[in-house]
Motif scaffolding. Structure first.
Motif, short mmCIF file in Angstrom:
data_model
loop_
_atom_site.label_atom_id
_atom_site.label_comp_id
_atom_site.label_asym_id
_atom_site.label_seq_id
_atom_site.Cartn_x
_atom_site.Cartn_y
_atom_site.Cartn_z
N ALA A 53 0.84 -1.20 0.00
CA ALA A 53 0.00 0.00 0.00
C ALA A 53 0.87 1.26 0.00
O ALA A 53 0.63 2.20 -0.77
N ILE A 54 1.89 1.27 0.84
CA ILE A 54 2.77 2.45 0.89
C ILE A 54 3.56 2.58 -0.41
O ILE A 54 3.73 3.69 -0.93
N ALA A 55 4.01 1.47 -0.96
CA ALA A 55 4.74 1.53 -2.23
C ALA A 55 3.84 2.06 -3.35
O ALA A 55 4.29 2.85 -4.19
N ARG A 56 2.60 1.65 -3.37
CA ARG A 56 1.66 2.16 -4.39
C ARG A 56 1.47 3.66 -4.21
O ARG A 56 1.45 4.41 -5.18
N LEU A 57 1.34 4.09 -2.97
CA LEU A 57 1.20 5.52 -2.68
C LEU A 57 2.42 6.28 -3.19
O LEU A 57 2.29 7.33 -3.81
N ALA A 58 3.60 5.71 -2.96
CA ALA A 58 4.84 6.39 -3.36
C ALA A 58 5.04 6.39 -4.87
O ALA A 58 5.53 7.37 -5.43
N THR A 59 4.67 5.31 -5.54
CA THR A 59 4.93 5.22 -6.98
C THR A 59 3.84 5.86 -7.83
O THR A 59 4.13 6.42 -8.88
N LYS A 60 2.61 5.79 -7.38
CA LYS A 60 1.50 6.35 -8.16
C LYS A 60 1.15 7.77 -7.75
O LYS A 60 0.57 8.52 -8.53
N GLY A 61 1.43 8.11 -6.51
CA GLY A 61 1.14 9.45 -6.01
C GLY A 61 -0.17 9.52 -5.26
O GLY A 61 -1.10 8.75 -5.53
N PRO A 62 -0.26 10.43 -4.31
CA PRO A 62 -1.47 10.56 -3.50
C PRO A 62 -2.73 10.86 -4.29
O PRO A 62 -3.80 10.36 -3.96
N GLU A 63 -2.61 11.65 -5.35
CA GLU A 63 -3.80 12.00 -6.13
C GLU A 63 -4.40 10.76 -6.81
O GLU A 63 -5.61 10.55 -6.79
N PHE A 64 -3.55 9.93 -7.40
CA PHE A 64 -4.00 8.70 -8.04
C PHE A 64 -4.65 7.78 -7.02
O PHE A 64 -5.72 7.23 -7.25
N VAL A 65 -3.99 7.59 -5.89
CA VAL A 65 -4.52 6.70 -4.85
C VAL A 65 -5.86 7.21 -4.35
O VAL A 65 -6.81 6.44 -4.19
N ALA A 66 -5.96 8.51 -4.09
CA ALA A 66 -7.22 9.07 -3.61
C ALA A 66 -8.34 8.84 -4.61
O ALA A 66 -9.44 8.46 -4.25
N GLU A 67 -8.04 9.05 -5.87
CA GLU A 67 -9.05 8.90 -6.91
C GLU A 67 -9.47 7.45 -7.12
O GLU A 67 -10.64 7.15 -7.31
N HIS A 68 -8.52 6.54 -7.10
CA HIS A 68 -8.79 5.15 -7.47
C HIS A 68 -9.02 4.19 -6.31
O HIS A 68 -9.53 3.10 -6.52
N HIS A 69 -8.63 4.59 -5.10
CA HIS A 69 -8.70 3.64 -4.00
C HIS A 69 -9.47 4.12 -2.78
O HIS A 69 -9.80 3.31 -1.91
N THR A 70 -9.71 5.40 -2.66
CA THR A 70 -10.32 5.88 -1.41
C THR A 70 -11.53 6.77 -1.63
O THR A 70 -11.95 7.46 -0.71
N GLY A 71 -12.06 6.78 -2.81
CA GLY A 71 -13.22 7.63 -3.06
C GLY A 71 -12.93 9.11 -2.96
O GLY A 71 -13.81 9.91 -2.67
N GLY A 72 -11.68 9.49 -3.18
CA GLY A 72 -11.30 10.90 -3.20
C GLY A 72 -10.80 11.45 -1.88
O GLY A 72 -10.37 12.57 -1.80
N VAL A 73 -10.88 10.65 -0.81
CA VAL A 73 -10.42 11.11 0.51
C VAL A 73 -9.24 10.28 0.94
O VAL A 73 -9.32 9.05 1.02
N LEU A 74 -8.13 10.94 1.21
CA LEU A 74 -6.92 10.24 1.63
C LEU A 74 -6.26 11.08 2.72
O LEU A 74 -6.02 12.27 2.53
N HIS A 75 -5.98 10.45 3.84
CA HIS A 75 -5.36 11.14 4.98
C HIS A 75 -3.90 10.72 5.06
O HIS A 75 -3.60 9.56 5.30
N LEU A 76 -3.00 11.69 4.88
CA LEU A 76 -1.57 11.40 4.88
C LEU A 76 -0.84 11.90 6.11
O LEU A 76 0.29 11.49 6.36
N ASP A 77 -1.46 12.77 6.88
CA ASP A 77 -0.77 13.41 7.99
C ASP A 77 -0.88 12.67 9.31
O ASP A 77 -0.48 13.18 10.34
N GLY A 78 -1.41 11.48 9.28
CA GLY A 78 -1.43 10.64 10.46
C GLY A 78 -2.71 10.69 11.25
O GLY A 78 -3.55 11.57 11.07
N LEU A 79 -2.82 9.71 12.10
CA LEU A 79 -4.03 9.57 12.91
C LEU A 79 -4.26 10.74 13.84
O LEU A 79 -5.39 11.16 14.05
N ALA A 80 -3.21 11.26 14.42
CA ALA A 80 -3.34 12.36 15.37
C ALA A 80 -3.86 13.64 14.72
O ALA A 80 -4.47 14.47 15.40
N ALA A 81 -3.66 13.77 13.43
CA ALA A 81 -4.11 14.98 12.71
C ALA A 81 -5.61 14.96 12.43
O ALA A 81 -6.19 15.98 12.09
#
Length: 85
Positions: A53-81
């Motif tokens: 999952a992290i490798a896909r995020l790193a190679t495809k980029g957050p925008e791609f992952v958000a669009e294709h895997h999370t319905g447009g919502v992706l949290h990268l700044d951690g649980l505490a944020a």
């Protein structure tokens, strides 16, 4: 398990946020999916699914992952944020 859950669980295991992992991967100049997965498993003790999952995020980029895997919502700044976590 959702893509975000993989990222959250990797953070719980390592203490490193998804954005932190992106910075670490960039700092090591890792660009290939397989080399990132191997590094995450060896250096951070992640299982294959979490490392993938992290490798896909790193190679495809957050925008791609958000669009294709999370319905447009992706949290990268951690649980505490996020409120309520």
């Amino acid at each position: 398990m959702s893509f975000q859950t993989y990222l959250d669980n990797a953070e719980k295991q390592t203490g490193i946020t998804p954005r932190g992992f992106l910075d670490l991967v960039a700092g090591r100049n890792l660009t290939k999916h397989g080399e990132i997965v191997a590094w995450l498993k060896t250096e951070h003790g992640l299982g294959h699914g979490h490392a993938t999952a992290i490798a896909r995020l790193a190679t495809k980029g957050p925008e791609f992952v958000a669009e294709h895997h999370t319905g447009g919502v992706l949290h990268l700044d951690g649980l505490a944020a996020r409120t309520g976590q």
